[in-house]
Design an enzyme around this catalytic site. Structure first.
Site, PDB file in Angstrom:
ATOM      1  N   ASP A  88     -57.699   0.965  -9.191  1.00 56.50           N
ATOM      2  CA  ASP A  88     -57.053   1.646  -8.063  1.00 56.50           C
ATOM      3  C   ASP A  88     -57.853   2.893  -7.701  1.00 56.50           C
ATOM      4  O   ASP A  88     -58.808   3.247  -8.416  1.00 56.50           O
ATOM      5  CB  ASP A  88     -55.606   2.046  -8.446  1.00 56.50           C
ATOM      6  N   ILE A 136     -40.375  -5.452   0.629  1.00 57.58           N
ATOM      7  CA  ILE A 136     -40.293  -5.125  -0.797  1.00 57.58           C
ATOM      8  C   ILE A 136     -40.172  -3.608  -0.979  1.00 57.58           C
ATOM      9  O   ILE A 136     -40.875  -2.837  -0.307  1.00 57.58           O
ATOM     10  CB  ILE A 136     -41.551  -5.629  -1.545  1.00 57.58           C
ATOM     11  N   TYR A 163     -51.352  -4.304  11.618  1.00 60.48           N
ATOM     12  CA  TYR A 163     -51.192  -4.678  10.201  1.00 60.48           C
ATOM     13  C   TYR A 163     -51.122  -6.206  10.121  1.00 60.48           C
ATOM     14  O   TYR A 163     -51.778  -6.832   9.282  1.00 60.48           O
ATOM     15  CB  TYR A 163     -49.917  -4.034   9.653  1.00 60.48           C
ATOM     16  N   ASP A 208     -62.348   1.738  -5.354  1.00 62.08           N
ATOM     17  CA  ASP A 208     -62.026   1.781  -3.930  1.00 62.08           C
ATOM     18  C   ASP A 208     -62.519   0.448  -3.382  1.00 62.08           C
ATOM     19  O   ASP A 208     -63.737   0.186  -3.368  1.00 62.08           O
ATOM     20  CB  ASP A 208     -62.749   2.960  -3.260  1.00 62.08           C
ATOM     21  N   VAL A 209     -61.593  -0.404  -2.939  1.00 61.82           N
ATOM     22  CA  VAL A 209     -61.955  -1.786  -2.590  1.00 61.82           C
ATOM     23  C   VAL A 209     -62.916  -1.878  -1.408  1.00 61.82           C
ATOM     24  O   VAL A 209     -63.494  -2.934  -1.164  1.00 61.82           O
ATOM     25  CB  VAL A 209     -60.703  -2.675  -2.298  1.00 61.82           C
ATOM     26  N   THR A 266     -41.152  -0.629  -2.220  1.00 63.81           N
ATOM     27  CA  THR A 266     -42.280   0.098  -2.820  1.00 63.81           C
ATOM     28  C   THR A 266     -42.561   1.284  -1.903  1.00 63.81           C
ATOM     29  O   THR A 266     -41.886   1.467  -0.881  1.00 63.81           O
ATOM     30  CB  THR A 266     -43.549  -0.784  -2.855  1.00 63.81           C
TER      31      THR A 266
HETATM   32  P1  NAI Z   1     -48.112   0.402  -2.414  1.00 64.67           P
HETATM   33  O1  NAI Z   1     -48.517   1.325  -1.338  1.00 64.67           O
HETATM   34  O2  NAI Z   1     -46.944   0.742  -3.258  1.00 64.67           O
HETATM   35  O3  NAI Z   1     -49.346   0.098  -3.386  1.00 64.67           O
HETATM   36  C1  NAI Z   1     -50.615  -0.187  -2.860  1.00 64.67           C
HETATM   37  C2  NAI Z   1     -51.649   0.190  -3.895  1.00 64.67           C
HETATM   38  O4  NAI Z   1     -52.935  -0.042  -3.323  1.00 64.67           O
HETATM   39  C3  NAI Z   1     -51.580   1.699  -4.261  1.00 64.67           C
HETATM   40  O5  NAI Z   1     -51.636   1.857  -5.658  1.00 64.67           O
HETATM   41  C4  NAI Z   1     -52.805   2.259  -3.570  1.00 64.67           C
HETATM   42  O6  NAI Z   1     -53.376   3.399  -4.211  1.00 64.67           O
HETATM   43  C5  NAI Z   1     -53.762   1.071  -3.610  1.00 64.67           C
HETATM   44  N1  NAI Z   1     -54.840   1.231  -2.631  1.00 64.67           N
HETATM   45  C6  NAI Z   1     -54.770   1.633  -1.336  1.00 64.67           C
HETATM   46  N2  NAI Z   1     -56.000   1.716  -0.811  1.00 64.67           N
HETATM   47  C7  NAI Z   1     -56.878   1.356  -1.790  1.00 64.67           C
HETATM   48  C8  NAI Z   1     -58.286   1.237  -1.855  1.00 64.67           C
HETATM   49  N3  NAI Z   1     -59.073   1.533  -0.805  1.00 64.67           N
HETATM   50  N4  NAI Z   1     -58.848   0.807  -3.001  1.00 64.67           N
HETATM   51  C9  NAI Z   1     -58.069   0.509  -4.083  1.00 64.67           C
HETATM   52  N5  NAI Z   1     -56.738   0.624  -4.096  1.00 64.67           N
HETATM   53  C10 NAI Z   1     -56.139   1.046  -2.945  1.00 64.67           C
HETATM   54  O7  NAI Z   1     -47.913  -1.012  -1.692  1.00 64.67           O
HETATM   55  P2  NAI Z   1     -47.234  -2.390  -2.192  1.00 64.67           P
HETATM   56  O8  NAI Z   1     -45.989  -2.555  -1.437  1.00 64.67           O
HETATM   57  O9  NAI Z   1     -47.231  -2.458  -3.657  1.00 64.67           O
HETATM   58  O10 NAI Z   1     -48.286  -3.419  -1.579  1.00 64.67           O
HETATM   59  C11 NAI Z   1     -49.162  -4.240  -2.342  1.00 64.67           C
HETATM   60  C12 NAI Z   1     -49.705  -5.338  -1.446  1.00 64.67           C
HETATM   61  O11 NAI Z   1     -48.626  -6.130  -0.965  1.00 64.67           O
HETATM   62  C13 NAI Z   1     -50.431  -4.821  -0.201  1.00 64.67           C
HETATM   63  O12 NAI Z   1     -51.553  -5.633   0.078  1.00 64.67           O
HETATM   64  C14 NAI Z   1     -49.385  -4.972   0.890  1.00 64.67           C
HETATM   65  O13 NAI Z   1     -49.967  -5.078   2.171  1.00 64.67           O
HETATM   66  C15 NAI Z   1     -48.671  -6.228   0.446  1.00 64.67           C
HETATM   67  N6  NAI Z   1     -47.324  -6.375   0.993  1.00 64.67           N
HETATM   68  C16 NAI Z   1     -46.341  -5.437   0.754  1.00 64.67           C
HETATM   69  C17 NAI Z   1     -45.083  -5.588   1.317  1.00 64.67           C
HETATM   70  C18 NAI Z   1     -43.966  -4.606   1.123  1.00 64.67           C
HETATM   71  O14 NAI Z   1     -42.922  -4.720   1.786  1.00 64.67           O
HETATM   72  N7  NAI Z   1     -44.068  -3.628   0.229  1.00 64.67           N
HETATM   73  C19 NAI Z   1     -44.766  -6.752   2.164  1.00 64.67           C
HETATM   74  C20 NAI Z   1     -45.855  -7.666   2.326  1.00 64.67           C
HETATM   75  C21 NAI Z   1     -47.079  -7.479   1.756  1.00 64.67           C
END
Ligand code: NAI
Length: 267
Positions: free
Chosen positions: A37, A195, A160, A63-64, A197
Site C-alpha cells: 500500500d 461496501i 469511476y 504505489d501501483v 469502507t
Molecule cells: P479504501 O479506500 O478503503 O481502500 C483502498 C486502499 O487502496 C487504501 O488502503 C489506499 O491507500 C490504497 N491505495 C490508493 N491508491 C493507491 C496507490 N496508488 N497505490 C497503492 N495503494 C493505493 O477502499 P475499498 O472500499 O477497500 O476499495 C477496495 C477496492 O474495491 C477498490 O478498487 C474499489 O474501487 C473497489 N470497490 C469498492 C466498493 C465500495 O463500496 N467500497 C464498491 C466497488 C468496488
C-alpha cells in the site's frame, strides 16, 4: 479452513478496507501475504494483526502507478516467500463528480490508480505467477477488484464507472491472452456493491454534497434501503469472494466476474 495453504499472495491497497480484510482472511486460510500500500503505517498494522493471529505476512510500500514499486513488491514476495501464486489488484480510488465538473487532473489520477495500476501489476507479476503455476496443479490466479459500476452504467459516478468497466474487460482479455500463451494464470474479477469502507463513505458524502448537505447518514440509509438483501456490504463479504477466486476451489473459473452486491444489480 486451509484452502490457501502454501500459496503466496500479494494484495495491493491492503492497508485497510476490502484489501485489508482480504489479507487477514487469506492469511487465516493459510496463505503467506505480501501486504502492499501507500499507507505505510496502516499497512504495517495489518501485518502486525496477521502475525498476532499466527499468520505469515510482510509489508511493502507500493504505489501501483509506479513500475519500480511493483518490481520491488514482487521481489519481496519471491525473495521472502520463494514464489508468487496470487495477485489481487485491489488498490483503487473514487472520485464522485459529474462529467462536466471533474478536472482532467482528477481524471488522470483515477485512470492512473484504477487502470494503469491493474495493467502494471498484471504485466510485472505475470512472470512470477507463470513460474509458480508450473508446480501447481491448478495454476496461479489474479483477482481484479472491479465494481458493479464496471458492469452497469452509473448516473452519479460516470468516470469511476469508466475505469471499472475497463478493469472488467481487461480481466477477460488477460485471461484470454494468458490462456492462449499457456501461462496457466486464471484471471477473474469481483464486483462489489456498496461496501462500508473509507471509499464507501466517500460515495455517501459525494451524494450528500450534491444535495447541499455534509451529513452522509441519510444517504447511507437511503442506499441501504434499496438493497434487496436489506443491508450494506461489509469488507468480509468481499474478502470471502476474493479468497474463493484466489483458491483452487475456483480452478475452472477464468475470465469471469463474481458479483457480490446483495442483489443491487439483479433488477
Ligand atoms: P479504501 O479506500 O478503503 O481502500 C483502498 C486502499 O487502496 C487504501 O488502503 C489506499 O491507500 C490504497 N491505495 C490508493 N491508491 C493507491 C496507490 N496508488 N497505490 C497503492 N495503494 C493505493 O477502499 P475499498 O472500499 O477497500 O476499495 C477496495 C477496492 O474495491 C477498490 O478498487 C474499489 O474501487 C473497489 N470497490 C469498492 C466498493 C465500495 O463500496 N467500497 C464498491 C466497488 C468496488
Amino acid at each position: 479452513m486451509n484452502r490457501l495453504e502454501g500459496k503466496v499472495a500479494l494484495i495491493s491497497g491492503a492497508a485497510r478496507g476490502i484489501g485489508g480484510e482480504s489479507a487477514k482472511l487469506m492469511a487465516r486460510e493459510g496463505a503467506w501475504l505480501v501486504v502492499a500500500d501507500v499507507l505505510d503505517e496502516a499497512g504495517r498494522q495489518t501485518v502486525e494483526e496477521i502475525r498476532a493471529a499466527g499468520g505469515q505476512a510482510d509489508y511493502v510500500h507500493l504505489d501501483v502507478t509506479r513500475e519500480e514499486d511493483w518490481t520491488t513488491a514482487i521481489e519481496v514476495a519471491t525473495g521472502r516467500f520463494g514464489k508468487l501464486d496470487v495477485l489481487v489488484n485491489n488498490a483503487g480510488v473514487f472520485i464522485g463528480k459529474p462529467i462536466e465538473e471533474i478536472s482532467l487532473e482528477e481524471w488522470n489520477k483515477l485512470v492512473a490508480v484504477n487502470m494503469t495500476g491493474v495493467f502494471l501489476g498484471t504485466k510485472l507479476a505475470a512472470p512470477a505467477l507463470r513460474e509458480a503455476a508450473k508446480s501447481s496443479e491448478h495454476g496461479s490466479a489474479i483477482v481484479n477488484l472491479a465494481s458493479i459500476a464496471g458492469l452497469v452504467g452509473s448516473q452519479l459516478d460516470p468516470l469511476y464507472s469508466m475505469t471499472k468497466g475497463g478493469v472488467t474487460l481487461f480481466t477477460k482479455s488477460s485471461a484470454l491472452e494468458f490462456g492462449r500463451k499457456g501461462y496457466r494464470i486464471r484471471v477473474n474479477s469481483i464486483h462489489p456493491g456498496v461496501i462500508q469502507t473509507e471509499m464507501g463513505e466517500q460515495t455517501f458524502m459525494a451524494r450528500a454534497r450534491r444535495t447541499g448537505s455534509n451529513d452522509p447518514a441519510p444517504v447511507r440509509q437511503q442506499v441501504s434501503d434499496t438493497i434487496p438483501w436489506g443491508r450494506l456490504g461489509v469488507p468480509l463479504d468481499i474478502a470471502k469472494g476474493v479468497a474463493f477466486l484466489a483458491s483452487d476451489d475456483a480452478a475452472y473459473m477464468n475470465g469471469a466476474g463474481l458479483v457480490v452486491d446483495g442483489g443491487f444489480t439483479a433488477a
